[in-house]
Each structure stands twice: as C-alpha cells, then as structure tokens.
Design an enzyme around this catalytic site. Structure first.
Site, PDB file in Angstrom:
ATOM      1  N   GLU B 298     -43.303 -29.660  27.948  1.00 20.64           N
ATOM      2  CA  GLU B 298     -42.979 -28.322  27.459  1.00 20.64           C
ATOM      3  C   GLU B 298     -41.621 -27.845  27.957  1.00 20.64           C
ATOM      4  O   GLU B 298     -41.480 -26.702  28.390  1.00 20.64           O
ATOM      5  CB  GLU B 298     -44.072 -27.330  27.885  1.00 20.64           C
ATOM      6  CG  GLU B 298     -45.449 -27.694  27.348  1.00 20.64           C
ATOM      7  CD  GLU B 298     -46.523 -26.644  27.662  1.00 20.64           C
ATOM      8  OE1 GLU B 298     -47.243 -26.281  26.749  1.00 20.64           O
ATOM      9  OE2 GLU B 298     -46.628 -26.232  28.829  1.00 20.64           O
ATOM     10  N   ASP B 372     -55.980 -29.148  25.800  1.00 22.24           N
ATOM     11  CA  ASP B 372     -55.504 -28.093  26.692  1.00 22.24           C
ATOM     12  C   ASP B 372     -56.552 -27.019  26.939  1.00 22.24           C
ATOM     13  O   ASP B 372     -56.434 -25.928  26.388  1.00 22.24           O
ATOM     14  CB  ASP B 372     -54.221 -27.467  26.115  1.00 22.24           C
ATOM     15  CG  ASP B 372     -53.509 -26.591  27.139  1.00 22.24           C
ATOM     16  OD1 ASP B 372     -53.876 -26.639  28.320  1.00 22.24           O
ATOM     17  OD2 ASP B 372     -52.577 -25.871  26.742  1.00 22.24           O
ATOM     18  N   GLU B 400     -57.566 -18.682  29.426  1.00 24.27           N
ATOM     19  CA  GLU B 400     -56.505 -18.674  28.426  1.00 24.27           C
ATOM     20  C   GLU B 400     -57.062 -18.807  27.012  1.00 24.27           C
ATOM     21  O   GLU B 400     -56.600 -18.136  26.089  1.00 24.27           O
ATOM     22  CB  GLU B 400     -55.524 -19.829  28.716  1.00 24.27           C
ATOM     23  CG  GLU B 400     -54.431 -19.984  27.669  1.00 24.27           C
ATOM     24  CD  GLU B 400     -53.435 -21.086  28.015  1.00 24.27           C
ATOM     25  OE1 GLU B 400     -53.601 -21.736  29.063  1.00 24.27           O
ATOM     26  OE2 GLU B 400     -52.494 -21.287  27.218  1.00 24.27           O
TER      27      GLU B 400
END
Lengths: 711, 711
Positions: B298, B372, B400
């Site tokens: 990322e 993820d 998240e």
C-alpha cells in the site's frame, strides 16, 4: 499507596467544579440537610426538572441525604423552585415587582416562611432563571456559605453568553489542546454520549447559554440534512439546560452544497437558498440560535469575493434568520489578500465605515485585541467606534498563544484587563464592558463569545487549572464586573479545597500566573513572536513566509537601534484609531505604560525604563523574572502535597515542570535572538543560556497539536 | 433518577473488567476477607509491587477491607507473592519441579499451610509470572469462585502477546473508532497521563506483554531523539506490568531522518545507520522489544524498492536488533504495484519462497485470512506453508470491517475459527494455533498480534462490548485453546453482572453476534464489498478505482449467471496454495461449506443450497435473517433493564438501535444491488426495501472516522 487511591476514587477531573463530595464539617452538613430536606416542584418542565435533579444530586452528594422532590409543600426545610406560571406557591408570594427587574434569565433566591414553614425560594420569570438560581444555591453549599438568611437577586448583564468551538467535523479541534472534539458526529444522532449532558450542566452552572458547535473555518457539510439531524440531537440534550446551539455558516455553501454557481449575497437565488436552508434548520432545531461567520479572512470565502461588503454578507443571513429570531455574529477578524503595513488596523478600517449598515439581528464579533489573542494586547479599537452596531466581544479561552494546555495561566485577569479598559468613546468611563453589555450605546442585543478550551480529555481541558478559565469566562459573561479574585476563590473552593492555606496559595498562583506568562513570552508589549503554524513555543526569528504579517519580524521589528512596532503617527498610525484620550496616553514613550511600550513604539535599546535599567536590560530581566516565577509557582504547589488529592497533585506538578522548561525555552530563545540585534551582554546576575541560539532555532515540533487541518 | 445516578456513581466504562466493587454476598465477602487478609511481599521489585498493590486495590474494593502488605508471614489468611529468588518462604516450599515447567511467565497458584498457617501462594520463576498469577486470583474473586483449595498452574502458550496500535503521531488512529490515540505525544515525556498505567494494568490482567505504539503506516519521526524520549517514558510506565514497547520502522528512515541517499538493505551505510539507531533506542529503552514492519505494501517503502527481498529487509533490522535480543515482526500483508488477478494469492507467492531465509529473531506476521480482516475469511494459506519460519498471527480487534464501534460483535468466535482451522500441513490436526504456538514446526519464537480497538474514549473502546474483544484477544493469546464461551462468561461476570439471567442472556447475544454480522454484511463467503476508503457501510457497487483490487466488483464478480470469486483451478487457482486435504474440501460446490461458497466459487443464482432454496433466495434470506437477528439481540438486551446499570443500559440500547439501522442499510443495499444481476424477485415473505438502490448508492459519509491520514 498512590496507585490504589488513584483508581478507587480517582480525581480524574471529569466532574469539573461540580464536585458534590460529602461535606466534612458535620455541623454544616446538618444545617444544610435540615434547611434543604425537600424540593417542591409544582409543575414540571424539562428545564425545571433539570434544576430539581441537579439540586437533588448536589444535596445527596454534599449531605449524604437525598431530598424528596414533592409536588406540595409539606414541612419546613423545603426549597421551592419555579416561576409564577409554574408554581402557585411562587405566584402567591407577591414577587411581581421583584421579578419585573429580573428579565428572562434573572432569578431571586431568598429565605422566607411559607404557611408557617421555613423555606428557601428560587423564583424567576422563566424556567432558565430558576435553573441559574439553583446552581447559585449549589455554589453556596459547595463553598460552605450559610443558607440561613438568603436574599439575593441576579440578572445576567450580557444576553448571549456563548462558547465558540473551533471543532472540525473530523473531530480535530483547531487550536484545541485537550484531546479532540466532544462531538462524535459519526455516532450522532442515535448515540448520545453522556458527556453532552455533562457539558450542558457545566455550562448552565456558570450561566453560558449558547454553543457554536463548529469551527469558524467552516465546512458546508454541517448544513446538510444528515448533519442537521445530528445538530438537532445535541440541541435536544442542551435545551433543558438553557443552551441554544449555533453553527458556523460557510459563505460559499450555496455553491458547495446548494448547486448554485454563485454565493453573491445580492443574488436572488442565493437569498432564496439561504432562506430555505435556514427554514429547514429550524424544522430540526426550533430554537436554533443563529450563525457565527468568519468571512474574507485567512482564505475563507465571503461577500468581498463578489465585491460586496461585510454588511451585505451579514444582512443576507440576518434577513433569513430574522423570522425565527435567529442572530448573526459576524466576525471582524479579517484581513485581505494584500498584506497591510499594519494588520492591527485592518478590522477597524473595514468595519468602522459599515457602522449603521447592519440589520438589527447582527452583532459584529470583535476579538479583545487588534492582533490575535496575544498574552497581552491593548483593547481593540473597534470597541466604542461603532455606536450604531451591537459589538460582541470574542475572547480565547483555549491557550493558543499562552502555553497550550501545559501552562497554568489563569485568564480572568486578561479578560478583565480588556473589559475594564476605557475606550473614552463617550468620555471617561466608556469601558469596554459597557460597549459589550450594551449600556454605552443603548443596545438590547448583546453578546460575549469565548473560544472553548474543551476537548475529549478525561478532565475536559487538558490542564486541571484550564478548567478555571472556562469557569471564569462563564462567570464574567454573566457579570463582567466580577473580579478575578472572587472568581478564583469560588473555583478553588469548588474544585480543589476549602482549606484556607490551599485557597490562599492557589489564589496567589492563579492571580500572578498571567503576568508571569507575559514576562517569559512577550514582555513589554511584544507580540506575535511564537512558533510558525502550530504557534507552540518561541519563534522570534520567523521570517520569509508567504505573508509578511504571518512572520515575527513584522511585529517585533528588532534592529540595531531598538525594538518594537511604531504605531504612532510617525509609524503605522494605528493609534489614530483610538479616542484622543487613549491616543494621548499611548503616544509618547513617557506616558505609554511599559507593559505596552513595544506595541506602540520602536524603542532604543538604551532607553531608560522606570526601573532605571535600559530597555535591553529590562527586557532580559523580564524574561528571567518570568521563568523564575514559574519556580515560585512550583514551590507553592509542592508545599501543598497531602492537601491536594494525589492524582491532581502529581498531574499539576508534572505540568508545572513542563511549564518551567518551556518558560526557559522562551526566555533563552528570545534573549539570545534579540541579543543579535542589541549586540549587548546579558546583564550581570542573569545566568546566560547554556545553549546557543542555533540550538533553539533548530528545534522542530512536527506534531504539535491544534494545527488547522489542510482540507 | 437516571441523571442523578449517572453522575454520582457513573458506570462510564473506564474501569473495563477491572471493576472492584463491593461483593454483595456477605458470606463470600467474609470468606475472601478472611482468606486474604494480608499480603506477604518479602523483597520488592517494581513488578512485584505492582502485583501487591493491584491485589490490595482489588481486595479493598471487593471486600471493603484493605489487606496489609507485610514483609513477614504473621498469621493465617495470607497471600505470599514471589519467586524463589525474591521470597525465602517460596524458596522453602520445594517448588523447583513445579516451577521448572512454568517458564519465564507461568505461575502456580495454590492453597497451602506455611508454618501452620493457612496461606495462598502465588509463585513463579520471574516476577512477571507472579503478576499474572495475581491477576488470576483477582479474576477468581471477581467471578465469585472459591479460594479454599486452590491448585492451579498456567503458562502462556505463545511468547509474544502483542497489541498493535495503528496510532499516528498526530493522535489520529487509522481504523480507530474509539476516539483518538491514548498517546499524548505532545505532553510526553514529562506528563504521564494516568491512563498509561491503567492501560498497562488492563493488559497485564489478560497477559498481554507487548505494545507496538505506532501505526504500521509509519512515520520516521518516531525514531528521532525527541520521540525516543517520549517512547522511553511510556516504556517506564509499562515495565512494572511486564509490557515491552515496540515501534514500527519506516523502511526509508535512513533517507528521511538519517540523511542517507538510499535505504538499500545491503548498503553498508544503511546497515551502519540502523545499527547505530537501534543501539541508540536501547539507550533509552533497555528492554525495547523490536519492530513491526509494513514494507512494500500500500505504498509503503521497502526492500523491493532496491530490488531486494523481504528477507533482506527483515534481516537488516534483525541483525541490528539481535545483540539486544530484539525481534522483527515482518508483515506478510503485501501487494505490489501490479494489480494481481487475485490479491488473495500475493502474500503466499512472495513469502513462501523466502522460507528459511530469515534470521532467527524474525517472525513473519500473517493476517488471519488472505484478504483483509473480513467478517469471514478462510485461514491464510501461509499458515503451515513456511515450516522453517516462525509465523505470528495478526488479528484485527478494531472493527474496521465489522461495524466500527457501533456494532456489538464478539470476536472470539472469529479468532477461534481461524486458530482451530486445520492446515493439514503435517497431516490432520495441523491446526493454525499449532503453527502459531510453535508446536507444529518446533519454533521457540512465537507471537500473536491484535490490532487494538483502544482510543481515548472514556470507555476505551467506544462500545461497552468492544471491551470484550480486547479481553478475548488477551485471553486467547495466553491460551488459544480456551473457548469463546468461557471467555465471554468471565468477561460478563467481571464487567456487567453475575446474575445468572444476565450472564445467560449476554452470553447468547455475544456468541451469536459474529454470525449475525456475517449474515447482514457478507454472507456465504462474500467479502470486501464495503464502502470506499472509510470502509463504513455497504459498497458492493464500488468500481472504477485506481486499482481493481480496491473495488468491490473485483471480489464479488456478480453477473447475470451468478456471483462469487472462482479460486479453484478453473479460476485464480488460489486454492492451490492450501494443502491437498484443504483443497479437496473447498474445491467443489458440493464439498465446500456454504459459509465460504462464494469465496471459492462463482456460483449460479439458481444453484440449489442445502436449505432447498436457490442461491439467490438463500442470499436474500441470509441478509434478512441477519438484520432480524439484531432485533432479537435488542429484545434480549431490553429485557435486562434494571439488571444492568442505567448508564450502560442506555448506551448499549442506543448502539443496538444503530446496529439495527445499519444492518438494514447493508441488507437493503446488497439485496437491491445484487438483484440488478440476478434479475429475480426478492423472495416471498421478505419485505422489499422501501427505498430504491439509487438512494443507497448516493449516501455519503464524508467524515467517517478512522481514515488513513493523507500526509
């Protein structure tokens, strides 16, 4: 056993000054418990319920006994709460003459005998007054005062007593040093954080009746429907505590969220858009207070983008708010894209000609001083200069330029210095507070704004003593003639201790603290010499920035001759903006008070000061005296060990240690930097800094808090 | 009198599960007070003092009596704390055989008679074990268990039990939903927030022994001298609680703060820079734990920028840390600049060939699943695939992808599902937890990491039940074979109530909650269909972003035929990364468990499911069932009114209401969106959404929390 105590009954500061711990003096406890064993609330309203519950909570904590809340008077030792409308008992007491002087928020609080029974009455014209009277009674209990022969009446001198939160929608707080925003926008409107109510309680207890929820550097999203629902949820929590919500209006909102191609205040579509938007806001918040607006300042959009005046901009919003009794607080803190020769002059230059051009529901919101919340400034020249316009004053409670949340600086003396300054606008005695309370120019619409120092830290303000500044702002907003010492006395007793030694020590520290800070930061009228951008620590060397008036050298103008900004006729002429009597006082080196000398004059390093020292020597002495005085504060604090709960004792001790280190940082940086101009030795008797100037200049603080977000 | 109670004894959640309120059962209180009336601590250390103080605090709160802390045994009812080294009494008890099995952190806790006096002994080889044993004893007291005939011994199964804080230096927290960072970097090192110690206490109570203070998306500033001083201050607070601090190392730090022109891991100057930097760190923090590193992922810099491998990068740091016994946790969550046909394959492809190439003090940190932290994923194919490399597992405690801090989702079942998954790496029974605890491949270096859900909210985690996930992570890190129900039972009793009805209700809600969430978010193996960037709410329509593998359509692949990602040999072949037995289970529509069907297969809308419904019908039913089940959770919760303190009752009630609204948002968005592909009606009996798809697609959440800052 510090560890054990701190968890069991941690004084984490959350309760602020509303600490209702059992009174140690058994006699007093008995007196209170007997004088206040029941509360009579004949008819309920949300506000009256809040008042009764608060009193019940306080009595329960302070005396250990929970008073009954009754609908009828049944025995002696009762508090009767209400208005003539809500309470037949109060209506029967022939209070109409008394109440006629109290307005919408005033109250009377008195001992009397009702049907042969000793009672205490809290009466007002409106429920809000009853709430304020209740908090007054609680304050008496918290400070060990007798409640035997009460006879008081109080009315706020200023109508709109408002906190301004520079809180962004992402919960960062511009110039916030106590964590992040209280407003958890993501979880609103469905989740009501218990803090919202405690925030409202704290404000009501000191008479604050309005809250601007959002940053003056505003985001138009707050005016969209999802956010208005969130705002409404907060308004619902605050309403029982007499607090109205206000928002900041981004001037370009019609373009950004309204789909218009212009935000020109004279454009009919723009007027229509604001009218509809404001009507919509009132469907969510029927008692919405109005807008605070920062326009054409520091890059914010405004009417000047369309060649219109500030009055055109303010009136656009005022017209749409008027049918709902909303108001506009239009900030005078402006500067345009051209760098002025003296930024101190700009607000006056732009606003003075507009006097009389604003609608009736507009106040022009003027900072206490002409630059920007410096440790010391003269009062702003607009006070007294716009007699046809209501002027509300803006103070900064958050310590942007006063050590963030690590320095103990009691701000009441700073607020008072401005409020008590004489503008001479209508001759001697034309004090700033008389401009603000409307009495000088006979305005009904009056206001005072404080930029809040509140965040989501457990203790709300970061520093235990920063709570005193929130408290002091509220008390002075209610009555600007209260004195700093009285307010400190109240706050210390409510917050720390009533032991005479503690009260005396803390009061002396608090009352001296602002002058001490001025000395180690910006003595003798110096100003705006702080670190770049974050405003943390000293930065007298700041220069070569996008705008000259964002630098330090622009303001201190140190050179080989001397130091200071000449604002007399020989210089920028800013002094001309004041009344002749004020000009006279400040215009000469001899008559100008030394505390503002370098604000108004460029003065030779060799100028003889009142002390007999030269200016250079005096400057050094002030810096050293300031830093030394922090040691004195530490000494007084450390002597209180054992008399202060261990949690806060350790916290404040650590913070004073930081303050001392930072005072040395200021002192050393400034003395070494200015020495490069004066070319003189540091006076004998003062230990020279142990590091060179380059060391201080190189210090970096990349994540200092409170910086404006870059959207 | 909700208001009164909430302020007087507010259950604000600050105490977490370490609530030491007076035990109501008087018999039990007497039993405890008599069995535990004194603590013997013969020789002090910071850790032993912390243990003794905590026990004293707990006993004082729970029994109302403060036990004495003595240096000598004087009577019956004493707890003797210590190691053979620190305690002559313990040295005299002939524990060497027992202790030899307990390692550095294990402890034994038993009842015995010493010199004729009934005593309880907490003995360990090292002080940390004594601390853990003490918290074990406290847990027994908090859950009303007898302390009469204690005979227990426990040793953690995993060596490094670590929280990862994705906290930035500006106090924002990436994927943080509980306010902002605990670490007040600005006030550190001189101001020690009392929360730091309470954070350490909470962690120690559940066996967590490490804390990575900073975000894996790292800022090199943390490695500069001013920040290392701040880190040292935190380490000093944590040390008495057995907690080491770790940092994240930005791979390009030698360039950014070191003045080098390269960060090439094979460059001698780079090696030298890291060696010196790491030596420097140890001067501030002598027991510094090491680094967690996110590299070449990322946009983060890494060894691949210099055409080196992840092993080269990890070994660079490992070599410099080794002399100090520091470790590297090198994250396998990587993806390169080329968009892969299946991101699920990438970590395996890059790391599997590196097995055996890492230094002995390196662990490769692998997320539980290959994408993820989705509500459900299969276990990561790297578990069992790198036998020569210690693999530490990374779970996400912060929610998240599981409703932020407004959804009640008990994560122990998610953690356990992965830990108990069978990799078949060495045949049947090669469970993931055996990879993690080192037993499968005989590794001494073992670890488990949890991305923390902790912020500066008053209750630490935002949602009262989110605290259970912190607790469960710690308990499972200590012993991955504990079951979810046992952990929930402990937590409920310590946090809410021991009343059987409350325990039963809350346990059933907690244990069902994760599956409920999967149903209303991503049933049947769907994944990565959340909102763009902030990851809040549904976004199955996300497409056309800078990278295909950042979109939703890349993952769900819905079309007119069906839905799901074919990862068999016919598709991406990701399934080939697993052991043959695992492949066999997942490779056919018939053998693949329905809960992962769309993870591994692209399936026709008309496929018949076990329920007899078509896939389309089943998908709809799951979404509706999920949302309906939140109503069931609400019903159970609401029935507990009066049995839960009013503060938390109202809070959780509000949060469940939000959860239900958001479950409907997920359900309606996903059903309507996937309907555009299936072209089928919503099955009879399910009320169709009341708004069109376009309504849901247009919803904007501009200030959803936890977004990565744009530096």
């Amino acid at each position: 056993m510090l560890l054990a105590s701190s968890l069991a009954k941690a004084e984490d500061g959350y309760r602020l000054w509303l600490r209702y711990d059992l009174i140690e003096n058994a006699n007093l406890r008995t007196e209170y418990a007997s004088a206040l064993n029941a509360i009579v609330l004949e008819r309920e309203s949300d506000v009256l319920k809040a008042a009764a519950y608060e009193l019940s909570l306080a009595l329960n904590g302070l005396t250990g006994i929970t008073p009954k809340i009754n609908k009828f008077l049944s025995g002696a030792g009762t508090v009767v709460l209400g208005t003539p409308e809500s309470s037949p008992i109060i209506a029967s007491l022939n209070l109409s003459e008394k109440l006629s002087q109290l307005g919408a928020e005033g109250y009377c609080l008195f001992s009397t005998t009702i049907k042969g029974k000793k009672s205490i009455v809290i009466a007002a014209n409106k429920d809000a007054g009853v709430l304020y009277g209740t908090f007054h009674l609680i304050r008496l209990l918290q400070t060990s005062q007798s409640v035997k022969n009460l006879s008081q009446q109080h009315t706020p001198k200023i109508q709109h007593r408002i906190l301004n939160h520079w809180d962004n929608l992402d919960r960062t707080v511009e110039r916030g040093y106590a964590g992040f925003s209280l407003w958890d926008w993501h979880k609103l409107p469905d989740y009501i954080d218990p803090r919202y109510r405690d925030y409202a309680r704290a404000n009501a207890s000191i008479g604050i009746n309005g809250s601007v929820l959002t940053n003056v550097n505003s985001n138009a999203q707050i005016l969209t429907e999802p956010y208005l629902r969130k705002v409404a949820a907060l308004a619902n929590v605050f309403r029982p505590y007499g607090i109205k919500v206000y928002l900041t209006a981004r001037f370009s909102a019609p373009v950004e969220i309204g789909g218009l191609s212009t935000a020109d205040p004279l454009d009919p579509a723009v007027k229509e858009w604001w009218k509809k938007k404001i009507d919509e806001i009132y469907t969510y918040v029927p008692d919405f207070g109005g807008f605070a607006v920062k326009a054409n300042s520091e890059g914010q959009p405004g009417p000047q983008n369309y060649n219109r005046t500030h009055a055109d901009g303010a009136n656009l919003l005022a017209d749409a708010l008027a049918p709902h009794n909303g108001i506009v607080m239009w900030r005078a803190f402006v500067y345009d894209n051209k760098v002025p020769e003296d930024r101190a002059k700009q607000a006056y230059n732009e606003f003075k000609p507009l006097d009389g051009k604003f609608r009736e529901n507009v106040m022009v919101q003027v900072k206490n001083g002409p630059i920007d919340f410096q440790p010391r400034e003269p009062f702003h020249p607009l006070f007294g200069a716009m007699p046809q316009t209501p002027i509300n004053i803006e103070f900064q409670i958050t310590q942007e330029y006063l050590g963030f949340a690590t320095h103990l600086v009691y701000l009441a003396p700073l607020f008072k210095e401005c409020l008590n300054a004489d503008t001479y606008a209508k001759g001697k005695g034309s004090f700033v507070y008389k401009v603000v309370d409307g009495s000088l120019d006979n305005h009904q619409l009056t206001g005072i704004a404080g930029v809040a120092n509140i965040g989501n830290d457990r203790n709300w303000c970061g520093h235990p003593f920063a709570q005193a500044n929130w408290f002091a702002f509220g008390r002075l907003a209610w009555d600007p003639t209260l004195n700093s010492e009285t307010i400190a006395d109240e706050w210390i007793r409510m917050t720390f201790s009533q032991e005479p030694e503690v009260v005396k020590s803390l009061k002396s520290v608090m009352l001296a603290s602002r002058e001490i800070t001025v000395n180690y930061m910006t003595p003798l009228g110096l100003h705006h010499i702080m670190g770049w951008d974050h405003h943390y620590g000293p930065g007298p060397w700041i220069k070569d920035k996008p705008r000259a008036d964002w630098t330090s050298v622009y303001y201190h103008k140190a050179d080989s001759f001397g130091i200071g900004f000449d604002r007399t006729k020989n210089g920028s002429g800013a002094l001309d903006q004041y009344a002749p009597e004020v000009q006279k006082q400040y215009s000469t080196l001899e008559s100008c008070p030394e505390e503002l000398l370098l604000w108004f004059h460029h003065v030779s390093w060799d100028h003889k000061m009142n002390s007999g020292r030269t200016l250079w020597e005096e400057l050094c002495h002030r810096y050293y005296q300031g830093a030394d005085s922090v040691k004195w504060m530490q000494k007084l604090w450390n002597a209180l060990e054992g008399k202060i709960d261990p949690d806060r004792f350790v916290q404040v001790k650590s913070l004073l240690n930081i303050q001392h280190n930072e005072a040395l940082l200021w002192r050393n940086s400034c003395v070494l930097y200015f020495q490069t101009f004066s070319g003189k030795e540091i006076p004998a008797g003062l230990d020279p800094p142990d590091k060179p100037l380059s060391y201080y200049e190189k210090l970096q603080f990349p994540f200092a808090p409170g910086i404006r977000p870059k959207w």
